[in-house]
Write a protein that holds these residues in place. Structure first.
Motif, short mmCIF file in Angstrom:
data_model
loop_
_atom_site.label_atom_id
_atom_site.label_comp_id
_atom_site.label_asym_id
_atom_site.label_seq_id
_atom_site.Cartn_x
_atom_site.Cartn_y
_atom_site.Cartn_z
N GLU A 81 -3.91 -8.28 -11.80
CA GLU A 81 -3.14 -9.09 -11.38
C GLU A 81 -1.98 -9.68 -11.93
O GLU A 81 -0.97 -9.86 -11.43
CB GLU A 81 -4.14 -10.66 -11.33
CG GLU A 81 -5.42 -10.59 -10.74
CD GLU A 81 -6.73 -9.75 -11.25
OE1 GLU A 81 -6.41 -9.16 -12.26
OE2 GLU A 81 -7.65 -9.61 -10.68
N LEU A 82 -1.82 -9.58 -13.40
CA LEU A 82 -0.44 -9.92 -14.01
C LEU A 82 0.33 -8.75 -13.91
O LEU A 82 1.58 -9.11 -13.69
CB LEU A 82 -0.96 -9.99 -15.43
CG LEU A 82 -1.80 -11.25 -16.12
CD1 LEU A 82 -1.86 -10.86 -17.65
CD2 LEU A 82 -1.16 -12.29 -15.50
N LEU A 83 -0.03 -7.56 -13.81
CA LEU A 83 0.89 -6.38 -13.37
C LEU A 83 1.70 -6.33 -12.21
O LEU A 83 2.85 -6.54 -11.77
CB LEU A 83 0.31 -5.07 -13.62
CG LEU A 83 0.16 -4.63 -14.93
CD1 LEU A 83 -0.95 -3.29 -14.95
CD2 LEU A 83 1.27 -4.37 -15.68
N ALA A 84 0.61 -6.97 -10.99
CA ALA A 84 1.37 -7.40 -9.79
C ALA A 84 2.20 -8.37 -9.46
O ALA A 84 3.23 -8.28 -9.11
CB ALA A 84 -0.01 -7.70 -8.65
N ALA A 85 1.82 -9.45 -10.41
CA ALA A 85 2.86 -10.54 -10.55
C ALA A 85 3.99 -10.19 -11.09
O ALA A 85 5.50 -10.42 -10.59
CB ALA A 85 2.40 -11.91 -11.03
N MET A 86 3.79 -9.50 -12.10
CA MET A 86 5.50 -8.94 -12.84
C MET A 86 6.12 -8.18 -11.97
O MET A 86 7.38 -7.77 -11.80
CB MET A 86 5.01 -8.42 -14.29
CG MET A 86 4.52 -9.63 -15.19
SD MET A 86 4.34 -9.11 -16.71
CE MET A 86 2.83 -8.17 -16.72
N ARG A 87 5.45 -6.89 -11.26
CA ARG A 87 6.08 -6.13 -10.46
C ARG A 87 6.85 -6.66 -9.28
O ARG A 87 7.99 -6.07 -8.90
CB ARG A 87 5.18 -4.97 -10.02
CG ARG A 87 4.87 -3.84 -10.96
CD ARG A 87 3.91 -2.75 -10.59
NE ARG A 87 3.51 -1.88 -11.61
CZ ARG A 87 2.13 -1.73 -12.02
NH1 ARG A 87 1.18 -2.22 -11.39
NH2 ARG A 87 2.09 -0.87 -12.94
N SER A 88 6.11 -7.83 -8.80
CA SER A 88 6.82 -8.62 -7.78
C SER A 88 8.09 -9.22 -7.90
O SER A 88 8.99 -9.12 -7.23
CB SER A 88 5.76 -9.50 -7.00
OG SER A 88 6.44 -10.37 -6.22
N ARG A 89 8.01 -9.70 -9.54
CA ARG A 89 9.29 -10.24 -9.69
C ARG A 89 10.32 -9.48 -9.93
O ARG A 89 11.44 -9.43 -9.78
CB ARG A 89 8.86 -11.08 -10.98
CG ARG A 89 10.05 -12.07 -11.69
CD ARG A 89 10.64 -12.76 -10.73
NE ARG A 89 11.72 -13.26 -11.26
CZ ARG A 89 12.93 -14.06 -10.53
NH1 ARG A 89 13.15 -13.90 -9.18
NH2 ARG A 89 14.10 -14.31 -11.23
N LEU A 90 10.06 -8.20 -10.44
CA LEU A 90 10.97 -7.13 -10.80
C LEU A 90 11.70 -6.50 -9.50
O LEU A 90 12.83 -6.30 -9.46
CB LEU A 90 10.00 -5.86 -11.46
CG LEU A 90 11.08 -4.70 -11.95
CD1 LEU A 90 12.33 -5.38 -13.02
CD2 LEU A 90 10.17 -3.67 -12.57
N ARG A 91 10.90 -6.45 -8.58
CA ARG A 91 11.28 -5.96 -7.05
C ARG A 91 12.29 -7.05 -6.74
O ARG A 91 13.32 -6.86 -6.14
CB ARG A 91 10.17 -5.85 -6.01
CG ARG A 91 9.47 -4.45 -6.37
CD ARG A 91 8.65 -4.20 -5.13
NE ARG A 91 7.59 -5.23 -5.00
CZ ARG A 91 6.30 -5.29 -5.65
NH1 ARG A 91 5.94 -4.42 -6.31
NH2 ARG A 91 5.77 -6.38 -5.06
N ARG A 92 12.04 -8.34 -6.84
CA ARG A 92 12.72 -9.63 -6.46
C ARG A 92 14.18 -9.26 -7.20
O ARG A 92 15.31 -9.44 -6.59
CB ARG A 92 12.33 -10.81 -6.57
CG ARG A 92 11.18 -11.10 -5.47
CD ARG A 92 10.67 -12.69 -5.37
NE ARG A 92 10.49 -13.30 -6.75
CZ ARG A 92 9.20 -13.26 -7.22
NH1 ARG A 92 8.25 -12.88 -6.80
NH2 ARG A 92 9.16 -14.11 -8.40
N LEU A 93 14.13 -9.15 -8.59
CA LEU A 93 15.22 -8.90 -9.54
C LEU A 93 16.15 -7.73 -8.79
O LEU A 93 17.45 -7.90 -8.75
CB LEU A 93 14.86 -8.77 -10.74
CG LEU A 93 14.33 -10.11 -11.50
CD1 LEU A 93 13.97 -9.74 -12.86
CD2 LEU A 93 15.67 -11.35 -11.66
N ASP A 94 15.51 -6.64 -8.69
CA ASP A 94 16.21 -5.53 -8.20
C ASP A 94 16.85 -5.70 -6.86
O ASP A 94 18.19 -5.44 -6.65
CB ASP A 94 15.29 -4.31 -7.91
CG ASP A 94 14.62 -3.81 -9.38
OD1 ASP A 94 15.32 -3.82 -10.30
OD2 ASP A 94 13.61 -2.85 -9.30
N ASP A 95 16.31 -6.26 -5.96
CA ASP A 95 16.83 -6.98 -4.62
C ASP A 95 18.06 -7.56 -4.98
O ASP A 95 19.34 -7.55 -4.37
CB ASP A 95 16.01 -7.38 -3.76
CG ASP A 95 14.96 -6.69 -3.33
OD1 ASP A 95 15.06 -5.40 -3.42
OD2 ASP A 95 13.81 -7.16 -2.70
#
Length: 135
Positions: A81-95
């Motif tokens: 769950e934590l990894l999914a939340a952090m990966r989601s934020r990383l994708r938003r930052l990349d975008d």
């Protein structure tokens, strides 16, 4: 400790500390006099919040991650769950970074084109009466 002491010990102003509390990131009890009272753990908690904010996480992301945080840096366990939340934020930052790079490139192209055209006064004036020339 009161909010002023927590502010001094963490370097975070009282306004931000109240914001953290409003976002559910920091807890304070109220003394008989109505003042906020923080325990010793609040210093560590504020440091964790600052590190996570520095990583580009939102207060909503941090509220989700913070219960699992260990240490000042902080360390976060690798649960799914934590990894999914952090990966989601990383994708938003990349975008966001990609959009910023596109904007930067477009602006650089406009600057290059303007420099090739040479220098003119803006807005363009008619020398006779110094009124702007209609486009």
């Amino acid at each position: 400790m009161r909010i002023g002491e927590l502010s001094r010990r963490t370097g975070v102003n009282a306004h931000q500390l109240r914001y953290y509390e409003a976002q559910g990131l920091l807890e304070a009890d109220r003394g008989a006099n109505g003042y906020r009272e923080y325990d010793e753990n609040a210093v560590l908690r504020v440091k964790q919040i600052r590190h996570l904010l520095g990583a580009g996480l939102s207060s909503e992301d941090i509220a989700y991650l913070l219960p699992c945080a260990v240490g000042e840096a902080p360390e976060l366990p690798g649960c799914s769950e934590l990894l999914a939340a952090m990966r989601s934020r990383l994708r938003r930052l990349d975008d966001q970074m990609e959009r910023l790079a596109q904007s930067r490139d477009a602006l650089a192209d406009y600057i290059d084109a303007a420099e090739r055209l040479g220098s003119v006064s803006y807005p363009p004036f008619d020398d006779a009466d110094l009124e702007p020339v209609p486009a």
